[in-house]
Write an enzyme that holds these catalytic residues in place. Structure first.
Site, PDB file in Angstrom:
ATOM      1  N   ALA A 108       0.855  -1.235   0.023  1.00  0.00           N
ATOM      2  CA  ALA A 108      -0.022  -0.139  -0.059  1.00  0.00           C
ATOM      3  C   ALA A 108       0.824   1.170   0.198  1.00  0.00           C
ATOM      4  CB  ALA A 108      -0.932   0.257   1.265  1.00  0.00           C
ATOM      5  N   THR A 109       0.377   2.196  -0.905  1.00  0.00           N
ATOM      6  CA  THR A 109       1.225   3.604  -0.959  1.00  0.00           C
ATOM      7  C   THR A 109       0.204   4.443  -1.227  1.00  0.00           C
ATOM      8  OG1 THR A 109       1.445   3.351  -3.195  1.00  0.00           O
ATOM      9  CG2 THR A 109       3.208   2.645  -1.948  1.00  0.00           C
ATOM     10  N   THR A 110       0.116   5.528  -1.044  1.00  0.00           N
ATOM     11  CA  THR A 110       1.114   6.622  -0.708  1.00  0.00           C
ATOM     12  C   THR A 110       0.300   7.441   0.225  1.00  0.00           C
ATOM     13  OG1 THR A 110       2.080   6.831  -2.336  1.00  0.00           O
ATOM     14  CG2 THR A 110       2.166   8.898  -1.182  1.00  0.00           C
ATOM     15  N   LYS A 150      -6.503   3.159   3.211  1.00  0.00           N
ATOM     16  CA  LYS A 150      -5.365   3.105   4.010  1.00  0.00           C
ATOM     17  C   LYS A 150      -5.139   4.047   4.864  1.00  0.00           C
ATOM     18  CE  LYS A 150      -3.046   2.648  -0.462  1.00  0.00           C
ATOM     19  NZ  LYS A 150      -2.257   3.028  -1.531  1.00  0.00           N
TER      20      LYS A 150
END
Length: 270
Positions: free
Chosen positions: A47-49, A80
């Site tokens: 997972a980003t950002t 996220k």
């Protein structure tokens, strides 16, 4: 013989205000452990950002919706950014599955403290608890399941928003004005440096957060930009004296539309 459905003795005895300690004492098998890890951390979704920035009266946290596994897009709709409690938020980057479990465990840790102690933990105390959870996750991090969270919240004592970053070993660092983590953070932080201003309103801070993710997605393949076709927008939350608030998708759609219109009008290609 104990009645079915009745709480066990462990739940009725006074104990630590830490849910992590309680779980470690009574059900250690439920804690994340190296034994639960699988070989092949490089193939696990990442997972980003995540970005966070303070504004006049609070803090904004935002995350894109893409998770990747190698060169593949593992998910276009992963979330996220989560409420840690009423006055704080946690965002995760790195190993997606371990990160989501860490966020849930952190939520339980804060809720457990509130129920045992009858009061909210201070913002510094919450940041320290998250560092402790990260240190407990270090064996998994050494196997490649690295999680790098970002924590932000409204400090009820100081009346301001604050941001904390971490390293995989549990090191805790307070950030000022703004910060970002994840593979696209180098581009997002560049945008934040140019767009952030002291005394911003919450609406301006939301716009800057979305624009920084937009710039990150423009240069980082692991970061997903706003998707008007599928109507997928970043997860954006504000935390103020009134508590945690997730910005509705309808508001984000308007922010993205204004951003795209402004950039289209300028006609830039790079």
């Amino acid at each position: 013989m104990r009645d079915a459905g009745r709480l066990g003795d462990a739940f009725l005895r006074p104990g630590s205000s830490s849910f992590l300690d309680f779980l470690g004492e009574h059900a250690p098998g439920l804690l994340p452990s190296p034994g639960a890890a699988l070989d092949g951390a490089g193939l696990a979704p990442h997972a980003t950002t995540i970005v966070a920035l303070v504004f006049d009266g609070g803090v904004v946290m935002a995350g894109d919706r893409r998770a990747t596994a190698g060169t593949m897009i593992a998910s276009r709709e992963i979330e996220k950014v989560f409420p840690a409690d009423e006055y704080s938020a946690i965002g995760i980057s790195g190993s997606a599955g371990v990160g989501v479990d860490l966020a849930k465990l952190f939520q339980l840790e804060l809720e457990h403290y509130e129920k045992i102690e009858g009061s909210l933990l201070s913002l510094d105390g919450k940041a320290n608890r998250l560092a402790t959870l990260l240190r407990a996750n270090l064996p998994l991090a050494l196997q490649g399941f690295v999680v790098v969270p970002l924590f932000a919240g409204y400090d009820l004592d100081r009346g301001i928003g604050r941001i904390f970053s971490y390293d995989p070993t549990g090191g805790r660092y307070e950030e000022h004005e703004h910060h970002g983590t994840g593979s696209g953070s180098v581009f997002a932080r560049g945008a934040l440096k140019k767009l952030w201003q002291p005394g911003m309103s919450a609406d301006d801070a939301v716009r800057v957060a979305v624009e920084s993710l937009y710039d990150a997605a423009d240069d980082d393949s692991a970061t997903g930009g706003p998707d008007p076709v599928r109507r997928i927008w970043p997860v954006v939350a504000t935390v103020t004296a009134d508590g945690y608030r997730r910005v509705p998708d309808a508001e984000l759609e308007s922010v993205v539309a204004a951003l795209v219109a402004a950039r289209s009008e300028r006609g830039r290609r790079a």
